[in-house]
Enzyme design. Structure first.
Site, short mmCIF file in Angstrom:
data_model
loop_
_atom_site.label_atom_id
_atom_site.label_comp_id
_atom_site.label_asym_id
_atom_site.label_seq_id
_atom_site.Cartn_x
_atom_site.Cartn_y
_atom_site.Cartn_z
CB CYS A 60 -1.51 0.23 1.25
SG CYS A 60 -2.25 -1.32 1.20
CD GLU A 61 6.17 2.57 3.20
OE1 GLU A 61 7.49 2.98 2.74
OE2 GLU A 61 5.84 2.84 4.70
#
Length: 167
Positions: A60-61
């Site tokens: 996600c990062e």
């Protein structure tokens, strides 16, 4: 309905799956100041919606950072990252990582986006990973529901669609 797994486990998605060619459904989410935002707030722009389960995970990062980098190169394109994370956590993460070319939005309160786009993982109360491209008239031009929520989306395909719309 899209089929999604999380770490190999099948997830039950709540809401209505959207398809290319349909009008994007409206939704209500919160920005980092706890102000409501709806799809109508971005009317007239090409919109990329990057959907992630939680900003505090590696994929996600990376996804958010990639779309932040791309957003800096795109004119009249609004990039949104939506998750069920609290707005406070999103704001903290963006400040720590220097992410400022996109808008982070939270679906934590109402799960409105999850319902509208068919992305709510019922078992986890998180959003499934996805990418949508919506043209300046509100029509969905790209919809990718990532089959395994821990995998990356097809960045190149989504960005090619965006670039075809803004040329």
């Amino acid at each position: 309905m899209a089929k999604v797994t999380f770490k190999g486990n099948p997830m039950t998605l709540v809401g209505n799956e959207v398809k290319v060619g349909e009008q994007a459904p409206n939704f209500t989410v919160l920005d980092s100041s706890l102000q409501e935002k709806t799809l109508a707030d971005y009317e007239g722009k090409t919109i990329v919606i990057s959907v992630i389960p939680s900003i505090d995970t590696g994929v996600c990062e990376q996804q958010t950072k990639r779309f932040n980098e791309e957003a800096a190169k795109l004119d009249n394109v609004q990039v949104l990252t939506i998750s069920a994370d609290l707005p406070f956590a999103q704001k903290r993460w963006c400040a720590a990582e220097g992410v400022d070319n996109l808008e982070m939005l939270s679906d934590h309160r109402d799960f409105s986006f999850a319902q509208s786009f068919g992305l709510g993982m019922k078992e986890l109360r998180l959003l499934a990973r996805a990418v949508f491209v919506i043209d300046d008239k509100g029509t969905i031009q790209h919809a990718e529901y990532v089959e395994e929520a821990t995998n990356h989306p097809d960045y190149d395909n989504a960005l090619a669609q965006v670039n075809s719309l803004i040329k």
